[in-house]
Design a protein around this motif. Structure first.
Motif, short mmCIF file in Angstrom:
data_model
loop_
_atom_site.label_atom_id
_atom_site.label_comp_id
_atom_site.label_asym_id
_atom_site.label_seq_id
_atom_site.Cartn_x
_atom_site.Cartn_y
_atom_site.Cartn_z
N GLU A 160 34.12 37.76 48.03
CA GLU A 160 32.80 37.16 47.88
C GLU A 160 32.17 37.60 46.56
O GLU A 160 32.13 38.78 46.25
N ASP A 161 31.69 36.63 45.80
CA ASP A 161 31.00 36.95 44.54
C ASP A 161 29.56 37.37 44.83
O ASP A 161 28.95 36.89 45.81
N PRO A 162 28.97 38.23 44.00
CA PRO A 162 29.50 38.82 42.76
C PRO A 162 29.93 40.27 42.95
O PRO A 162 30.00 41.01 41.97
N TYR A 163 30.20 40.68 44.18
CA TYR A 163 30.42 42.11 44.45
C TYR A 163 31.70 42.61 43.79
O TYR A 163 32.68 41.88 43.66
N GLU A 164 31.69 43.89 43.41
CA GLU A 164 32.71 44.42 42.51
C GLU A 164 33.64 45.45 43.14
O GLU A 164 34.64 45.81 42.53
N TRP A 165 33.33 45.95 44.33
CA TRP A 165 34.05 47.11 44.86
C TRP A 165 34.80 46.74 46.13
O TRP A 165 34.32 45.97 46.95
N GLY A 166 35.98 47.32 46.30
CA GLY A 166 36.83 46.97 47.42
C GLY A 166 36.69 47.91 48.60
O GLY A 166 36.63 49.13 48.45
N SER A 167 36.66 47.33 49.79
CA SER A 167 36.71 48.11 51.02
C SER A 167 37.65 47.41 52.00
O SER A 167 37.98 46.24 51.82
N TYR A 168 38.08 48.16 53.00
CA TYR A 168 38.88 47.57 54.08
C TYR A 168 38.07 47.69 55.36
O TYR A 168 37.63 48.78 55.71
N PHE B 96 41.46 45.32 39.72
CA PHE B 96 42.16 46.45 39.11
C PHE B 96 42.22 47.62 40.09
O PHE B 96 41.36 47.76 40.98
N ASP B 97 43.23 48.50 39.91
CA ASP B 97 43.24 49.74 40.66
C ASP B 97 42.45 50.79 39.88
O ASP B 97 41.87 50.49 38.82
N VAL B 98 42.42 52.02 40.35
CA VAL B 98 41.60 53.05 39.70
C VAL B 98 42.20 53.51 38.37
O VAL B 98 41.54 54.22 37.61
N PHE B 99 43.43 53.08 38.09
CA PHE B 99 44.04 53.38 36.79
C PHE B 99 43.93 52.19 35.84
O PHE B 99 44.59 52.16 34.80
N ASP B 100 43.12 51.22 36.21
CA ASP B 100 42.84 50.02 35.40
C ASP B 100 44.04 49.10 35.25
O ASP B 100 44.12 48.33 34.29
N ASN B 101 44.96 49.17 36.20
CA ASN B 101 46.06 48.23 36.24
C ASN B 101 45.67 47.02 37.10
O ASN B 101 45.11 47.18 38.19
N ALA B 102 45.96 45.80 36.62
CA ALA B 102 45.69 44.61 37.41
C ALA B 102 46.56 44.62 38.67
O ALA B 102 47.73 45.00 38.63
N VAL B 103 45.97 44.21 39.78
CA VAL B 103 46.70 44.20 41.06
C VAL B 103 46.67 42.78 41.63
O VAL B 103 45.72 42.03 41.44
N ALA B 104 47.74 42.43 42.34
CA ALA B 104 47.85 41.11 42.96
C ALA B 104 48.32 41.29 44.39
O ALA B 104 48.59 42.40 44.85
N GLY B 105 48.45 40.18 45.11
CA GLY B 105 48.93 40.24 46.48
C GLY B 105 47.95 40.91 47.42
O GLY B 105 48.37 41.57 48.39
N LEU B 106 46.66 40.75 47.18
CA LEU B 106 45.64 41.42 47.98
C LEU B 106 45.42 40.67 49.30
O LEU B 106 45.39 39.44 49.34
N TYR B 107 45.29 41.42 50.36
CA TYR B 107 45.19 40.84 51.71
C TYR B 107 43.71 40.75 52.13
O TYR B 107 43.22 41.53 52.94
N ALA C 278 34.64 38.32 38.54
CA ALA C 278 35.90 38.01 37.84
C ALA C 278 37.02 37.79 38.85
O ALA C 278 36.98 38.25 39.99
N ALA C 279 38.05 37.06 38.41
CA ALA C 279 39.17 36.76 39.30
C ALA C 279 40.16 37.91 39.41
O ALA C 279 40.87 38.03 40.41
N THR C 280 40.23 38.76 38.38
CA THR C 280 41.23 39.83 38.34
C THR C 280 40.67 41.11 38.93
O THR C 280 39.56 41.53 38.58
N GLY D 208 40.92 51.62 46.70
CA GLY D 208 40.93 51.76 45.26
C GLY D 208 41.15 50.48 44.48
O GLY D 208 42.10 50.40 43.68
N ILE D 209 40.29 49.47 44.69
CA ILE D 209 40.32 48.28 43.85
C ILE D 209 38.89 47.95 43.41
O ILE D 209 37.93 48.22 44.13
N TRP D 210 38.78 47.36 42.22
CA TRP D 210 37.47 46.97 41.69
C TRP D 210 37.67 45.82 40.70
O TRP D 210 38.79 45.51 40.31
N ARG D 211 36.58 45.19 40.32
CA ARG D 211 36.63 44.11 39.33
C ARG D 211 35.31 44.08 38.56
O ARG D 211 34.29 44.65 38.98
N TYR D 212 35.34 43.35 37.44
CA TYR D 212 34.10 43.01 36.77
C TYR D 212 33.40 41.92 37.59
O TYR D 212 34.07 41.11 38.26
N SER D 213 32.09 41.89 37.57
CA SER D 213 31.31 41.00 38.42
C SER D 213 31.85 39.57 38.45
O SER D 213 31.92 38.91 37.41
#
Length: 216
Positions: free
Chosen positions: A183-191, A165-176, A161-163, A154-159
Motif C-alpha cells: 500500500e502506498d505511500p508507506y515505506e517500512w515492511g512488517s509481517y 531493499f533489505d537493510v544492506f540496501d540490496n534490491a529484493v524481489a519475490g516478496l510475499y 517506489a516499486a523497488t 528487514g525490507i524498506w523502500r523510498y516512498s
C-alpha cells in the motif's frame, strides 16, 4: 525473548549417489516440554525413525518443520504451515523440529512499541540484522514458534517506489505480500499473521517484535 538458546540440533547431511545433489540441513528442536507442535498440513508416516523423518522433510522444498513421536515412531512432515500464531497441542513426548537458520526475535515476550528504525537498531545491538526470510513458509514457522502475530522485517523502500531493499540496501524481489499490498505511500515492511503476508507500515511505533538474524 525467543533467542539463540541451547536447543537440541539435528544436523542432517544427505548425499544421494548418482543424483548429483545433496542436502546439508540443520534442524532445531522447538516447543520442548510445552506439549505443542506446529499447525499446518502434514504427511503422516508410521514406523519411521527420527532420521528418516528429517530426511523426508529435507527433500521437500516446502517443508520447514517435522515432528516425531518416539513412543509410536509416528512421523509428520509438514508440507504447508497455516497462517496462524496458534500452535497445536501434542503429547509432551513429541519432538518437533524446524529450520530456524539463525533467526530470533527481540523485544519478546514482553513487547514494547517501537518503530521500524528502532527494530533495526535492536537487532544490531545483538550483533544481528533486521531480516526477512526468503520463504513465507519459514516466516510462518517463525511466527508459530513464538506464537505472536506481528513482526518488523528487514525490507524498506523510498516512498511509493516499486523497488524494495533489505537493510544492506540490496534490491529484493519475490516478496510475499498480503492481499491488497503493498500500500502506498508507506515505506517500512512488517509481517502480519492475520493479514497472511507482508504489509507496508507507517513509521510509527507499534508493538511489533523485530525478526532478527545472526550475522554469519
Amino acid at each position: 525473548m525467543a533467542s539463540r538458546g541451547a536447543w537440541k540440533l539435528v544436523h542432517l547431511v544427505l548425499l544421494f549417489a548418482g543424483c548429483g545433489f545433496g542436502y546439508d540441513v540443520v534442524y532445531r528442536r522447538i516447543f520442548a516440554g510445552l506439549g505443542l507442535t506446529v499447525t499446518g498440513e502434514a504427511e503422516l508416516y508410521q514406523n519411521f525413525s527420527s532420521v528418516r523423518c528429517a530426511s523426508l522433510c529435507s527433500i521437500r522444498l516446502s517443508c520447514f518443520s517435522w515432528a516425531w513421536e518416539p513412543s509410536s515412531w509416528e512421523c509428520k512432515v509438514y508440507t504447508s504451515l497455516s497462517s496462524t500464531s496458534a500452535r497445536t497441542t501434542a503429547p509432551a513426548s513429541t519432538l518437533t523440529y524446524g529450520i530456524i537458520d539463525g533467526y530470533f526475535f527481540e523485544n519478546f515476550p514482553s513487547p514494547v512499541a517501537m518503530s521500524w528504525a528502532e527494530a533495526k537498531s535492536a537487532c544490531e545491538s545483538r550483533g544481528a540484522f533486521l531480516a526477512m526470510p526468503a520463504s513465507q513458509e519459514q516466516t510462518k514457522l517463525l511466527m508459530q514458534w513464538v506464537g505472536y502475530n506481528y513482526a518488523w522485517v528487514g525490507i524498506w523502500r523510498y516512498s511509493a517506489a516499486a523497488t524494495w531493499f533489505d537493510v544492506f540496501d540490496n534490491a529484493v524481489a519475490g516478496l510475499y505480500w498480503a492481499p491488497a499490498e503493498p500500500e502506498d505511500p508507506y515505506e517500512w515492511g512488517s509481517y502480519r499473521v492475520p493479514s497472511g503476508g507482508l504489509v507496508t507500515t507507517p513509521t510509527t511505533q507499534r508493538t511489533y517484535i523485530p525478526l532478527c538474524k545472526a550475522l554469519p
